[in-house]
Design a protein around this motif. Sequence first.
Motif, PDB file in Angstrom:
ATOM      1  N   ARG A 141      50.242  68.729  23.930  1.00 37.70           N
ATOM      2  CA  ARG A 141      50.558  68.126  25.228  1.00 37.70           C
ATOM      3  C   ARG A 141      49.310  67.828  26.059  1.00 37.70           C
ATOM      4  O   ARG A 141      49.400  67.605  27.258  1.00 37.70           O
ATOM      5  CB  ARG A 141      51.535  68.991  26.017  1.00 37.70           C
ATOM      6  CG  ARG A 141      52.799  69.286  25.247  1.00 37.70           C
ATOM      7  CD  ARG A 141      53.971  69.295  26.149  1.00 37.70           C
ATOM      8  NE  ARG A 141      55.158  69.678  25.404  1.00 37.70           N
ATOM      9  CZ  ARG A 141      56.192  68.893  25.248  1.00 37.70           C
ATOM     10  NH1 ARG A 141      56.211  67.710  25.780  1.00 37.70           N
ATOM     11  NH2 ARG A 141      57.242  69.296  24.585  1.00 37.70           N
ATOM     12  N   HIS A 142      48.150  67.839  25.404  1.00 34.66           N
ATOM     13  CA  HIS A 142      46.879  67.548  26.079  1.00 34.66           C
ATOM     14  C   HIS A 142      46.161  66.422  25.351  1.00 34.66           C
ATOM     15  O   HIS A 142      46.322  66.256  24.148  1.00 34.66           O
ATOM     16  CB  HIS A 142      45.978  68.785  26.084  1.00 34.66           C
ATOM     17  CG  HIS A 142      46.494  69.892  26.942  1.00 34.66           C
ATOM     18  ND1 HIS A 142      47.416  70.789  26.490  1.00 34.66           N
ATOM     19  CD2 HIS A 142      46.219  70.228  28.223  1.00 34.66           C
ATOM     20  CE1 HIS A 142      47.701  71.648  27.445  1.00 34.66           C
ATOM     21  NE2 HIS A 142      46.988  71.330  28.509  1.00 34.66           N
ATOM     22  N   ALA A 143      45.340  65.691  26.103  1.00 33.81           N
ATOM     23  CA  ALA A 143      44.470  64.694  25.487  1.00 33.81           C
ATOM     24  C   ALA A 143      43.240  65.397  24.937  1.00 33.81           C
ATOM     25  O   ALA A 143      42.738  66.342  25.556  1.00 33.81           O
ATOM     26  CB  ALA A 143      44.056  63.648  26.522  1.00 33.81           C
ATOM     27  N   PRO A 144      42.743  64.976  23.789  1.00 34.75           N
ATOM     28  CA  PRO A 144      41.497  65.562  23.271  1.00 34.75           C
ATOM     29  C   PRO A 144      40.370  65.352  24.270  1.00 34.75           C
ATOM     30  O   PRO A 144      40.322  64.342  24.971  1.00 34.75           O
ATOM     31  CB  PRO A 144      41.241  64.775  21.995  1.00 34.75           C
ATOM     32  CG  PRO A 144      42.580  64.222  21.599  1.00 34.75           C
ATOM     33  CD  PRO A 144      43.294  63.959  22.885  1.00 34.75           C
ATOM     34  N   GLU A 145      39.482  66.320  24.338  1.00 33.72           N
ATOM     35  CA  GLU A 145      38.350  66.239  25.262  1.00 33.72           C
ATOM     36  C   GLU A 145      37.057  66.386  24.499  1.00 33.72           C
ATOM     37  O   GLU A 145      37.009  67.093  23.485  1.00 33.72           O
ATOM     38  CB  GLU A 145      38.434  67.330  26.313  1.00 33.72           C
ATOM     39  CG  GLU A 145      39.613  67.159  27.262  1.00 33.72           C
ATOM     40  CD  GLU A 145      39.647  68.250  28.322  1.00 33.72           C
ATOM     41  OE1 GLU A 145      38.625  68.954  28.512  1.00 33.72           O
ATOM     42  OE2 GLU A 145      40.687  68.383  28.972  1.00 33.72           O
ATOM     43  N   HIS A 146      36.021  65.728  24.997  1.00 32.27           N
ATOM     44  CA  HIS A 146      34.679  65.823  24.431  1.00 32.27           C
ATOM     45  C   HIS A 146      33.710  66.068  25.574  1.00 32.27           C
ATOM     46  O   HIS A 146      33.076  65.134  26.061  1.00 32.27           O
ATOM     47  CB  HIS A 146      34.318  64.553  23.675  1.00 32.27           C
ATOM     48  CG  HIS A 146      35.239  64.283  22.530  1.00 32.27           C
ATOM     49  ND1 HIS A 146      35.068  64.856  21.299  1.00 32.27           N
ATOM     50  CD2 HIS A 146      36.371  63.552  22.460  1.00 32.27           C
ATOM     51  CE1 HIS A 146      36.046  64.467  20.496  1.00 32.27           C
ATOM     52  NE2 HIS A 146      36.842  63.691  21.174  1.00 32.27           N
TER      53      HIS A 146
END
Length: 160
Positions: free
Chosen positions: A152-157
């Motif tokens: 339920r989260h967007a991938p983060e960088h």
Amino acid sequence: MAEDAKFEDGAERPIYLAAMDDGSLPIVSSLVQDAVFPITEMKFDKAAREFALLVNRFRWEDKERAESRGRPYERVQSVLRVGDVMGVSTMGIDRSDADTILSLLAISWDEGEDGTGTLTFTLAGDGAIRLKVECLDVVLKDVTRPYLAPSRHAPEHPEE
């Protein structure tokens, strides 16, 4: 109980996109960033000279819409197929471990002589898949309906 999203909900169509030159490859690469796949879904058909991955791709093209509507992010299963493959090599992954899940970060192209070259699939954790190809022939095709991203989260960088 939440229901999986459908392409029809957003009046969108599944992605079916080809990269036949180095100008269009970054588009495909951006769409498959953070796609995850079991190592068992990586296939090289030497006779057909095709390499394919069945990936669970984050729908980057839907991220903004999901945020504006306050709904969960989505993933979709997609086939990433490369044609005219002359050879495949891997680095930093244990191909004998069938339980391995890989995360694709980017696809890059190094042109060789007469249109030949090397495609590099950069994986999280310093792994890579390298394809020696006769020409650039990459196709991305969504093959299922979108589903709710399990995290339920967007991938983060985060910047280092």
